[in-house]
Scaffold this motif. Structure first.
Motif, PDB file in Angstrom:
ATOM      1  N   GLU A 284       0.394  -1.282   4.267  1.00  0.00           N
ATOM      2  CA  GLU A 284      -0.690  -0.564   2.778  1.00  0.00           C
ATOM      3  C   GLU A 284       0.388  -0.365   2.254  1.00  0.00           C
ATOM      4  O   GLU A 284       0.010  -0.106   1.278  1.00  0.00           O
ATOM      5  CB  GLU A 284      -1.816   0.279   3.222  1.00  0.00           C
ATOM      6  CG  GLU A 284      -2.665  -1.439   4.208  1.00  0.00           C
ATOM      7  CD  GLU A 284      -3.101  -0.840   5.630  1.00  0.00           C
ATOM      8  OE1 GLU A 284      -3.558  -2.197   6.452  1.00  0.00           O
ATOM      9  OE2 GLU A 284      -2.074  -1.101   6.592  1.00  0.00           O
ATOM     10  N   ALA A 288       0.867  -1.014  -1.992  1.00  0.00           N
ATOM     11  CA  ALA A 288       1.310   0.025  -2.386  1.00  0.00           C
ATOM     12  C   ALA A 288       2.551   0.779  -3.610  1.00  0.00           C
ATOM     13  O   ALA A 288       2.499   0.821  -4.627  1.00  0.00           O
ATOM     14  CB  ALA A 288       0.298   1.776  -1.615  1.00  0.00           C
ATOM     15  N   ASP A 292       3.234   0.214  -7.641  1.00  0.00           N
ATOM     16  CA  ASP A 292       2.843   1.819  -7.951  1.00  0.00           C
ATOM     17  C   ASP A 292       4.309   0.466  -9.666  1.00  0.00           C
ATOM     18  O   ASP A 292       4.862   0.672  -9.087  1.00  0.00           O
ATOM     19  CB  ASP A 292       3.630   2.731  -7.571  1.00  0.00           C
ATOM     20  CG  ASP A 292       3.212   3.932  -7.964  1.00  0.00           C
ATOM     21  OD1 ASP A 292       3.387   3.484  -9.177  1.00  0.00           O
ATOM     22  OD2 ASP A 292       3.633   4.805  -7.395  1.00  0.00           O
ATOM     23  N   THR A 474      -3.476   5.577  -2.613  1.00  0.00           N
ATOM     24  CA  THR A 474      -3.600   4.760  -3.189  1.00  0.00           C
ATOM     25  C   THR A 474      -3.919   5.116  -5.086  1.00  0.00           C
ATOM     26  O   THR A 474      -4.287   4.839  -5.275  1.00  0.00           O
ATOM     27  CB  THR A 474      -4.695   3.524  -2.940  1.00  0.00           C
ATOM     28  OG1 THR A 474      -4.995   3.929  -1.975  1.00  0.00           O
ATOM     29  CG2 THR A 474      -3.140   3.072  -1.642  1.00  0.00           C
ATOM     30  N   ASP A 479      -1.525   1.511 -10.611  1.00  0.00           N
ATOM     31  CA  ASP A 479      -1.352   0.418 -10.635  1.00  0.00           C
ATOM     32  C   ASP A 479      -1.873  -0.486 -12.244  1.00  0.00           C
ATOM     33  O   ASP A 479      -2.816  -0.867 -12.307  1.00  0.00           O
ATOM     34  CB  ASP A 479      -2.491   0.318  -9.823  1.00  0.00           C
ATOM     35  CG  ASP A 479      -2.681  -1.591  -9.597  1.00  0.00           C
ATOM     36  OD1 ASP A 479      -1.830  -1.977 -10.177  1.00  0.00           O
ATOM     37  OD2 ASP A 479      -3.876  -2.053  -8.880  1.00  0.00           O
TER      38      ASP A 479
END
Length: 512
Positions: A284, A288, A292, A474, A479
């Protein structure tokens, strides 16, 4: 015909993992390789599970025979009445329980003597079943037929075995297949034996590439693209190893021996490149970091500043409804534009601008307008971002006259190996239209890119997770390309991509 022409050449054969594991001598040779690599725990586990399966099958057959002779004729429910039968069955099953306990105590969970690199979601269901079993035994609630169902090796180990086999096939087996240990073993055993565990590739071997020129124009992404990503991730004789290193963590790079031709015009030098990298962080957190945008240019120094999302389109409600009613047809795999439109795609679309800085004097930078999608495959705990170049409307983004147009298909795959370990596989299928000796130039570019990505991930993950002591929030990452949104919306399709890919392969359905 001369003797020389008949001489056995191990280079003419590709050893197949599944076939090798069926032959005890070959399996032992692979075990020796893993032992030398200080990584024999996976094959020891598989050996013990195989022995457990045999023991379970024998015990179940014995209990079934006893059951057929010990049912009370007057019982409407068919319950077993014979106490001696219960005693004998439990005695038989105690041997199976001991074998199960030995496997768990040796391999599964933290701090075990030969602990496997597994995430908790992978092994916890096995521990839960074992806890239920031990509770029943401690309470003396031991109905033989109920206990034997809890000891089923498929229910206990299938998830873990799939994980272990995937690790071996992606990590250690490619190195073993090119090792001196295997070559010497095959020479010793001879060609007839080699044929029992390998395919003859003396007439050449290449990846079955079914992409057409129009596929590099279309903005659509379909299951064809997902399945092709798995095809490229696998090991084949067409992969030539470029580099291998173990520090700071494992990094292996490959290039295809074959150049692929698509169509009759520009795409005549398509090469395949692959890297396999281990990162000691949770999947994860690796995913992430990849998503990013605030640190993406630090992660990948080849990206130019106009790298941005131009348009996002969610998967169409019709595609979601269709998937929840029935399985997809092979027509969905073969056809791209005939079944769907960009406004109603089968998978979420992330359409973007991309420029690549070649970092080579006198070479213009490359322009790669592209489409992509992002999925999570729950069957193997893998995040994927896959895409390819495409035509983009001038209204979205004017063509760049200062760059050279190029074609590329790219796959980024992030597999959970353990709670704090990730396998990253990145494959590229590209023609950057380098006029000079392209093999030398492209190989150099790929080796440099692979090392730079490793350094980028290691540096950013250490910073973002405080050396692995905390998880990335997150909600605070930028994103920009909506990778996570695409994953969430594609999950509504209820696809176990790798399982579907394997089923198509095993049923001889053509997989691109």
């Amino acid at each position: 015909m001369s003797r020389k022409a008949n001489k056995f050449n191990t280079d003419n054969y590709m050893v197949v993992y599944e076939e090798l594991m069926k032959v005890s001598e070959a399996r032992d040779n692979f075990h020796e390789f893993l032992k030398q690599a200080h990584n024999e725990e996976p094959i020891l586990f598989l050996n013990d599970v195989d022995a457990y399966r045999t023991l379970y099958k024998k015990t179940k057959e014995q209990i079934t025979q006893y059951t057929n002779t010990c049912i009370s004729p007057g019982s409407e429910t068919g319950e077993l009445q014979n106490k001696e039968f219960d005693t004998q069955c439990i005695k038989l099953m105690s041997v199976v329980v001991d074998a199960l306990k030995n496997i768990i105590d040796t391999y599964i969970g933290g701090g075990k003597p030969k602990e496997l690199n597994l995430s908790k979601p992978t092994y916890q269901p096995t521990l839960d079943i074992f806890d239920r079993l031990t509770t029943l035994i401690s309470q003396n609630d031991m109905k033989p037929l109920g206990l034997i169902s809890l000891l089923d090796p498929f229910e206990l180990f299938d998830r873990i075995v799939s994980h272990v086999v995937l690790d071996l096939k992606y990590d250690q087996f490619p190195r073993y297949a090119r090792s001196h240990l295997l070559i010497s073993f095959l020479w010793k055993k001879g060609e007839e034996f080699t044929r029992s565990i390998a395919l003859n590739v003396s007439n050449g071997y290449s990846v079955d590439v079914r992409f057409k020129p129009n596929d590099f124009k279309s903005q659509l992404m379909t299951e064809k693209d997902v399945f092709f990503a798995y095809t490229l991730a696998e090991d084949t004789p067409d992969w030539k190893e470029l580099t291998y290193s173990e520090k700071p963590n494992m990094l292996q790079t490959f290039v295809s021996k074959t150049s692929y031709v698509i169509g009759q015009d520009r795409m005549k030098g398509m090469k395949l490149f692959k890297l396999v990298m281990h990162l000691p962080y949770a999947v994860e957190d690796v995913w992430a970091t990849y998503c990013d945008m605030d640190t993406r240019f630090t992660l990948d120094e080849t990206l130019m500043k106009d790298f941005k999302l131009l348009r996002y389109i969610p998967p169409s409600p019709e595609a979601i409804e269709k998937r929840n009613i029935t399985t997809s047809s092979m027509r969905d795999v073969i056809d791209r534009d005939e079944n769907y439109t960009v406004d109603n795609p089968p998978l979420a679309l992330q359409i973007g601008a991309l420029g690549i800085d070649m970092h080579i004097p006198l070479l213009k930078n490359r322009d790669l307008p592209h489409t992509m999608t992002s999925v999570y495959d729950p069957s193997i705990n893998c995040y994927m971002n896959i895409g390819h170049t495409c035509d983009i409307e001038e209204t979205l983004r004017p063509a760049r006259k200062d760059r050279v147009d190029a074609e590329i298909l790219f796959n980024y795959m992030f597999y959970r190996m353990g709670d704090r370990s990730t396998r990253f596989i990145h494959t590229v299928y590209t023609d950057l239209h380098v006029i000079m000796d392209s093999d030398i130039v492209l190989n150099r570019i790929w080796k440099k890119r692979s090392k730079q990505l490793q350094n980028g991930f290691e540096t950013l993950l250490a910073l973002k997770t405080e050396n692995g002591t905390k998880s990335i929030d997150t909600t605070k990452i930028n994103d920009h390309f909506q990778y996570m949104r695409a994953v969430e919306e594609n999950l509504k399709l209820n696809r176990n991509w790798y399982e579907e890919y394997q089923r198509k392969k095993s049923s001889n359905v053509t997989v691109p």
